[in-house]
Design an enzyme around this catalytic site. Sequence first.
Site, PDB file in Angstrom:
ATOM      1  N   ARG A  89      -0.439   6.893   7.104  1.00 37.54           N
ATOM      2  CA  ARG A  89      -0.565   7.033   5.262  1.00 37.54           C
ATOM      3  C   ARG A  89      -0.511   8.302   5.119  1.00 37.54           C
ATOM      4  O   ARG A  89      -0.265   8.667   3.635  1.00 37.54           O
ATOM      5  CB  ARG A  89      -0.842   6.105   4.905  1.00 37.54           C
ATOM      6  N   ASP A  92      14.380  -0.757   1.744  1.00 36.13           N
ATOM      7  CA  ASP A  92      14.600  -0.933   2.854  1.00 36.13           C
ATOM      8  C   ASP A  92      16.143  -1.670   2.709  1.00 36.13           C
ATOM      9  O   ASP A  92      17.229  -1.537   2.064  1.00 36.13           O
ATOM     10  CB  ASP A  92      13.842  -1.576   3.781  1.00 36.13           C
ATOM     11  N   LYS A 145       0.720  -0.801   0.318  1.00 32.12           N
ATOM     12  CA  LYS A 145       0.242   0.055   0.218  1.00 32.12           C
ATOM     13  C   LYS A 145       0.750   1.238   0.106  1.00 32.12           C
ATOM     14  O   LYS A 145       0.467   2.460  -0.422  1.00 32.12           O
ATOM     15  CB  LYS A 145      -0.862   0.357   1.359  1.00 32.12           C
ATOM     16  N   GLY A 146       1.480   0.772   0.116  1.00 35.75           N
ATOM     17  CA  GLY A 146       3.236   2.461   0.357  1.00 35.75           C
ATOM     18  C   GLY A 146       3.271   3.454   0.227  1.00 35.75           C
ATOM     19  O   GLY A 146       3.483   4.095  -0.287  1.00 35.75           O
ATOM     20  N   ASP A 204       3.707   4.354   6.031  1.00 32.37           N
ATOM     21  CA  ASP A 204       2.793   3.378   7.945  1.00 32.37           C
ATOM     22  C   ASP A 204       3.696   2.734   9.343  1.00 32.37           C
ATOM     23  O   ASP A 204       4.077   2.332   9.066  1.00 32.37           O
ATOM     24  CB  ASP A 204       1.745   2.434   7.591  1.00 32.37           C
ATOM     25  N   PHE A 249      12.771   4.745  11.256  1.00 31.93           N
ATOM     26  CA  PHE A 249      11.620   4.670  10.476  1.00 31.93           C
ATOM     27  C   PHE A 249      10.969   5.849  10.305  1.00 31.93           C
ATOM     28  O   PHE A 249      10.693   6.290  11.061  1.00 31.93           O
ATOM     29  CB  PHE A 249      11.063   3.366  11.609  1.00 31.93           C
ATOM     30  N   GLU A 276       7.418   3.037  -6.025  1.00 34.50           N
ATOM     31  CA  GLU A 276       7.946   1.756  -4.251  1.00 34.50           C
ATOM     32  C   GLU A 276       7.842   3.205  -4.072  1.00 34.50           C
ATOM     33  O   GLU A 276       8.905   3.585  -3.897  1.00 34.50           O
ATOM     34  CB  GLU A 276       9.089   1.274  -4.428  1.00 34.50           C
TER      35      GLU A 276
HETATM   36  P1  XMP Z   1      12.568  -4.184   1.700  1.00 33.54           P
HETATM   37  O1  XMP Z   1      13.135  -4.359   3.231  1.00 33.54           O
HETATM   38  O2  XMP Z   1      12.087  -4.611   1.450  1.00 33.54           O
HETATM   39  O3  XMP Z   1      11.064  -2.904   2.257  1.00 33.54           O
HETATM   40  O4  XMP Z   1      13.088  -3.272   0.850  1.00 33.54           O
HETATM   41  C1  XMP Z   1      10.720  -1.904   1.882  1.00 33.54           C
HETATM   42  C2  XMP Z   1       9.367  -2.155   2.288  1.00 33.54           C
HETATM   43  O5  XMP Z   1       9.601  -2.218   4.067  1.00 33.54           O
HETATM   44  C3  XMP Z   1       8.931  -0.692   4.039  1.00 33.54           C
HETATM   45  N1  XMP Z   1       9.327   0.115   4.963  1.00 33.54           N
HETATM   46  C4  XMP Z   1       9.069   1.123   5.594  1.00 33.54           C
HETATM   47  N2  XMP Z   1       8.215   1.245   6.025  1.00 33.54           N
HETATM   48  N3  XMP Z   1       8.296   2.935   7.080  1.00 33.54           N
HETATM   49  C5  XMP Z   1       7.745   2.834   6.625  1.00 33.54           C
HETATM   50  O6  XMP Z   1       6.534   2.789   6.664  1.00 33.54           O
HETATM   51  C6  XMP Z   1      10.051   2.775   6.739  1.00 33.54           C
HETATM   52  O7  XMP Z   1      10.835   3.419   7.786  1.00 33.54           O
HETATM   53  C7  XMP Z   1      10.009   1.636   6.463  1.00 33.54           C
HETATM   54  N4  XMP Z   1      11.686   0.535   5.368  1.00 33.54           N
HETATM   55  C8  XMP Z   1      10.693  -0.239   4.981  1.00 33.54           C
HETATM   56  C9  XMP Z   1       8.169  -0.651   3.210  1.00 33.54           C
HETATM   57  O8  XMP Z   1       6.774  -1.322   2.963  1.00 33.54           O
HETATM   58  C10 XMP Z   1       8.858  -1.127   1.817  1.00 33.54           C
HETATM   59  O9  XMP Z   1       7.855  -0.707   1.229  1.00 33.54           O
HETATM   60 MG    MG Z   2       4.810  -1.309   3.909  1.00 32.72          MG
END
Ligand code: XMP
Ligand code: MG
Length: 179
Positions: free
Chosen positions: A164, A102, A42-43, A158, A151, A98
Amino acid sequence: MHNDIQEVLYSEEVIQQKVRELGATLSREYEGRNPLVICVLKGAFIFMADLSKNITIPIELDFMAVSSYGNSTRSSGEVKIVKDLDVSVDGRDILIVEDIIDSGLTLSYLIDVLERRNALSVNVVALFDKPGRRTVDLNADYTGFTIPDAFVVGYGLDYAEKYRNLPYVGVLKPEVYTS
Ligand code: XMP
Ligand code: MG
């Protein structure tokens, strides 16, 4: 400002300016190619909405949902498709939208899936990038902001499904995580 936010890192104005720049860049790069632009739910939903309005060439949109962090702030390392695309990617130029990269696990999985489905090209635009937390070798082709390991919430991002809808991006007060 929302009462749970400790500090605003990126204001609404700063984000909107960056999204306009990314839209202009992508409009140039994809000129004449009719890309399929994929929002990772959803992000990325707000970023997708704002970015797509700033892309001035013909595009098609689709949405995908993958399992992510649940209510925790750390990746489980497991990625699962919760909602798949409605259209075929075979022979298409794909742009994945995206919110944030992370560990890179989500994106490396998605890119792999789309390539195995015979996409012509797969590129990534990420609004935020945390390169310090990468566990797989992966980089976005287009990045909005490179951010430190904190974070963040807002503008689609979220914590436990909250925040969000904030038009800016910020960090939460520590007590929000512990209460
Ligand atoms: P990866 O580790 O797979 O993660 O690269 C990507 C997804 O992790 C979530 N994400 C966050 N969501 N605040 C958030 O609300 C953050 O600081 C954060 N860091 C990672 C996000 O959904 C992303 O698509
Ligand atoms: Mg997320």
